[in-house]
Design a protein around this motif. Structure first.
Motif, PDB file in Angstrom:
ATOM      1  N   MET A 222      35.745  44.863  65.029  1.00  0.00           N
ATOM      2  CA  MET A 222      36.364  44.056  66.267  1.00  0.00           C
ATOM      3  C   MET A 222      37.828  43.503  65.801  1.00  0.00           C
ATOM      4  O   MET A 222      37.959  43.339  64.644  1.00  0.00           O
ATOM      5  N   PHE A 223      38.683  43.662  66.876  1.00  0.00           N
ATOM      6  CA  PHE A 223      39.889  42.880  66.752  1.00  0.00           C
ATOM      7  C   PHE A 223      39.840  41.550  66.928  1.00  0.00           C
ATOM      8  O   PHE A 223      39.537  41.103  68.223  1.00  0.00           O
ATOM      9  N   ASP A 224      40.458  40.859  66.019  1.00  0.00           N
ATOM     10  CA  ASP A 224      40.923  39.403  66.510  1.00  0.00           C
ATOM     11  C   ASP A 224      42.410  39.136  66.191  1.00  0.00           C
ATOM     12  O   ASP A 224      42.924  38.897  65.221  1.00  0.00           O
ATOM     13  N   GLY A 225      42.970  39.229  67.682  1.00  0.00           N
ATOM     14  CA  GLY A 225      44.373  39.411  67.508  1.00  0.00           C
ATOM     15  C   GLY A 225      45.070  40.771  66.792  1.00  0.00           C
ATOM     16  O   GLY A 225      44.567  41.740  67.175  1.00  0.00           O
ATOM     17  N   MET A 226      45.608  40.707  65.593  1.00  0.00           N
ATOM     18  CA  MET A 226      46.335  41.660  64.918  1.00  0.00           C
ATOM     19  C   MET A 226      45.511  42.009  63.864  1.00  0.00           C
ATOM     20  O   MET A 226      45.723  42.906  63.226  1.00  0.00           O
ATOM     21  N   THR A 227      44.448  41.212  63.377  1.00  0.00           N
ATOM     22  CA  THR A 227      43.389  41.304  62.521  1.00  0.00           C
ATOM     23  C   THR A 227      42.075  42.177  62.761  1.00  0.00           C
ATOM     24  O   THR A 227      41.519  41.949  63.792  1.00  0.00           O
ATOM     25  N   LEU A 228      41.858  43.127  62.097  1.00  0.00           N
ATOM     26  CA  LEU A 228      40.748  44.018  62.287  1.00  0.00           C
ATOM     27  C   LEU A 228      39.621  43.527  61.378  1.00  0.00           C
ATOM     28  O   LEU A 228      39.812  43.510  59.998  1.00  0.00           O
ATOM     29  N   ARG A 229      38.581  42.904  61.981  1.00  0.00           N
ATOM     30  CA  ARG A 229      37.474  42.437  61.175  1.00  0.00           C
ATOM     31  C   ARG A 229      36.303  43.440  60.916  1.00  0.00           C
ATOM     32  O   ARG A 229      35.765  43.672  62.039  1.00  0.00           O
ATOM     33  N   ILE A 230      35.863  43.781  59.902  1.00  0.00           N
ATOM     34  CA  ILE A 230      35.000  44.686  59.591  1.00  0.00           C
ATOM     35  C   ILE A 230      33.801  44.091  58.909  1.00  0.00           C
ATOM     36  O   ILE A 230      33.798  43.347  57.864  1.00  0.00           O
ATOM     37  N   ARG A 231      32.578  44.283  59.372  1.00  0.00           N
ATOM     38  CA  ARG A 231      31.263  43.661  58.916  1.00  0.00           C
ATOM     39  C   ARG A 231      30.031  44.763  58.685  1.00  0.00           C
ATOM     40  O   ARG A 231      29.999  45.667  59.657  1.00  0.00           O
TER      41      ARG A 231
ATOM     42  N   LYS B 246      36.629  55.321  66.417  1.00  0.00           N
ATOM     43  CA  LYS B 246      37.817  55.266  67.154  1.00  0.00           C
ATOM     44  C   LYS B 246      38.038  53.725  67.852  1.00  0.00           C
ATOM     45  O   LYS B 246      37.060  53.335  68.390  1.00  0.00           O
ATOM     46  N   LEU B 247      39.238  53.295  67.454  1.00  0.00           N
ATOM     47  CA  LEU B 247      39.203  51.781  68.098  1.00  0.00           C
ATOM     48  C   LEU B 247      40.346  51.563  68.877  1.00  0.00           C
ATOM     49  O   LEU B 247      41.581  52.349  68.756  1.00  0.00           O
ATOM     50  N   LEU B 248      40.591  50.763  69.865  1.00  0.00           N
ATOM     51  CA  LEU B 248      41.575  50.244  70.563  1.00  0.00           C
ATOM     52  C   LEU B 248      41.846  48.914  70.252  1.00  0.00           C
ATOM     53  O   LEU B 248      40.983  47.922  70.269  1.00  0.00           O
ATOM     54  N   ARG B 249      43.314  48.396  69.960  1.00  0.00           N
ATOM     55  CA  ARG B 249      43.650  47.051  69.780  1.00  0.00           C
ATOM     56  C   ARG B 249      44.396  46.889  71.115  1.00  0.00           C
ATOM     57  O   ARG B 249      45.419  47.489  71.338  1.00  0.00           O
TER      58      ARG B 249
END
Length: 505
Positions: free
Chosen positions: A435-444, A501-504
């Motif tokens: 998920m995107f947290d602002g400009m940070t992409l968090r990968i779990r 595929k991701l959308l920010r």
């Protein structure tokens, strides 16, 4: 006989012969209205003629039809008087007013050079149509130029329309195929004015110019660039159609109110277009139809409707954001047809309708952002014909997901909610959530992450992380990247790999 001799005198002067470069004899004739061909005869093979006195349409008709060897005609010493007669002249003209170069009476003139009467205030319709003139000076006394006045003057290479001219008729210079340079100081360019001027390369318009008429520069294939007047208000239909224009910069035209149908259609060299920001511009259909070299378009900020076929065939355009601005409520049929280079697009929140085949042929589309939409837009027929919708990620808000899944032509997409995206790998139970947290992409990951690689939609690698030691939680900073769409590849310690595929936003 004595009367004839009294009316005629010949002055022998040395003048450069137009055709051969040798020295030629200029013959000067003292004339009164209607005298040429009646009381004053001019040799049919005369090459240089100077007239002095007063003339009417009948005199000029005689010169144009009788003097087939003419190379230079000097009318600077004459005044033009009115004409009215039962005798029909060229184009069935039976009358004309004083101080006007008569309509059609010098059409087809053989002279390569013409000096016009100094005192005329008007140049009539078709006055020099089809003449073989190579140059002409329009006197400062001229206030109006009629329809087709210089049309089909195929040897004319350069012309200046002075600021004293308040009115220019349609097709005034249409088909002047050798015309290369134009200084045009009148405020409005009429319809068809320079249409078919295939050699035209340089055009100077006044900053006060208010309108460019329909087909004004259509077919001007050598015209690559032209500065648009600051005061420009209207551009007519097909004004630049099939021209060679490369840049259409209207950003400085703050008063621009309308651009007509197909104004820049079939401009095969057109690369960039910019409209004024903040202006409300009424745009016609097919504005950039078949402009296959177009790479950049910036539409006005205030725009509620994309007309039919606006960018149909603009196959080189891959960035859709500036040509689909916020505020657009409806997209016309075939509006973006055939734009096979677009990989990602975002739909404006105001959009409520998309017309027939509007996005047909978007074969490179991978991601479509619908998260800003307030409702599921109604669709015409075959909106995404030719698009492999199942392989395109459609991002929607959670509350809208069911609506899209139930809607024809929308449910065929790969629909995912915005926010956290999770994927299970190979049925092994291993999972990756991002998920995107602002400009940070968090990968779990459900197990340790060996590597994470971020690409843009064209496949260019933007960033790569290989944590040492491997971790289950990994953050990537995306603030340095202008794109909103990403492809993320994550490899876990088990060897499983996930590609998302991701959308920010």
């Amino acid at each position: 006989m004595k009367n004839i001799i009294a009316r005629k005198f010949i002055t022998i002067v040395l003048a450069a012969a137009v055709s051969s470069g040798s020295m030629a004899v200029a013959q000067e004739f003292k004339v009164t209205p209607g005298s040429l061909g009646v009381t004053v005869s001019v040799p049919a093979d005369a090459s240089t003629i100077v007239l002095d006195g007063r003339v009417n349409g009948a005199d000029l008709h005689y010169i144009a039809t009788h003097c087939r060897g003419l190379r230079m005609l000097d009318l600077s010493k004459v005044s033009v008087v009115s004409y009215s007669s039962n005798r029909r002249l060229t184009a069935n003209v039976t009358a004309h007013v004083a101080d006007e170069l008569p309509p059609f009476q010098l059409s087809g003139l053989k002279a390569g050079q013409v000096r016009l009467p100094e005192g005329i205030t008007a140049i009539g319709a078709g006055a020099l149509m089809g003449a073989e003139i190579t140059s002409v000076v329009i006197p400062a006394s001229v206030k109006s130029i009629g329809d087709g006045a210089f049309a089909a003057c195929r040897n004319l290479t350069e012309v200046t329309v002075p600021a004293t001219v308040g009115s220019v008729g349609s097709d005034a210079f249409n088909g002047c195929t050798s015309l290369a340079r134009v200084t045009y100081m009148a405020d409005d360019v009429p319809s068809g004015c320079f249409a078919g001027c295939v050699s035209l390369r340089e055009v100077s318009l006044p900053q006060s110019g208010g309108s460019i008429g329909a087909r004004a520069f259509s077919g001007c294939v050598a015209l690559e660039d032209m500065e648009m007047p600051d005061a420009l208000r209207t551009i007519g239909e097909e004004a630049f159609a099939a021209s060679g224009i490369v840049r259409a910069d209207m950003s400085g035209c703050r008063s621009l109110a309308s651009v007509g149908d197909r104004a820049f259609a079939k401009c095969l060299s057109l690369e960039s277009v910019e409209f004024p920001s903040g202006a409300t511009v009424s745009m016609g259909e097919g504005l950039f139809f078949d402009d296959s070299s177009l790479m950049s378009v910036r539409f006005p900020d205030v725009m509620s409707h994309i007309p039919d076929m606006t960018l149909k065939g603009a196959t080189g355009l891959s960035d859709i954001y500036s040509s689909l601005p916020e505020g657009v409520e409806a997209i016309g049929r075939l509006a973006y047809h055939g734009m096979g280079s677009v990989a990602e697009a975002s739909l404006p929140s105001t959009l409520s309708y998309i017309g027939d085949r509007a996005f047909e042929g978007w074969t490179s589309l991978q991601m479509l952002d619908a998260t800003q939409l307030r409702e599921v837009p109604a669709l015409g027929e075959n909106v995404w014909a030719g698009v492999d919708q199942a392989s395109v990620l459609l991002s929607v808000t959670p509350e809208m997901e069911d609506s899209y899944l139930a809607a024809d032509q929308w449910k065929e997409f790969s629909i995912r909610r915005s926010g956290t995206t999770g994927i299970e790998l190979n049925g092994t139970g291993a999972r990756v959530s991002v998920m995107f947290d602002g400009m940070t992409l968090r990968i779990r990951g459900s197990e340790e992450i060996l590597s994470a690689v971020l690409h843009d939609m064209s496949g260019y690698m933007l960033a790569s992380e290989t944590p040492q030691p491997a971790v289950c939680d990994l953050d990537m900073d995306t603030s340095g990247f202008s794109t909103q769409f990403f492809i993320l590849t994550v490899r876990l310690v088990s060897g499983d790999t996930a590609t998302l595929k991701l959308l920010r936003k």
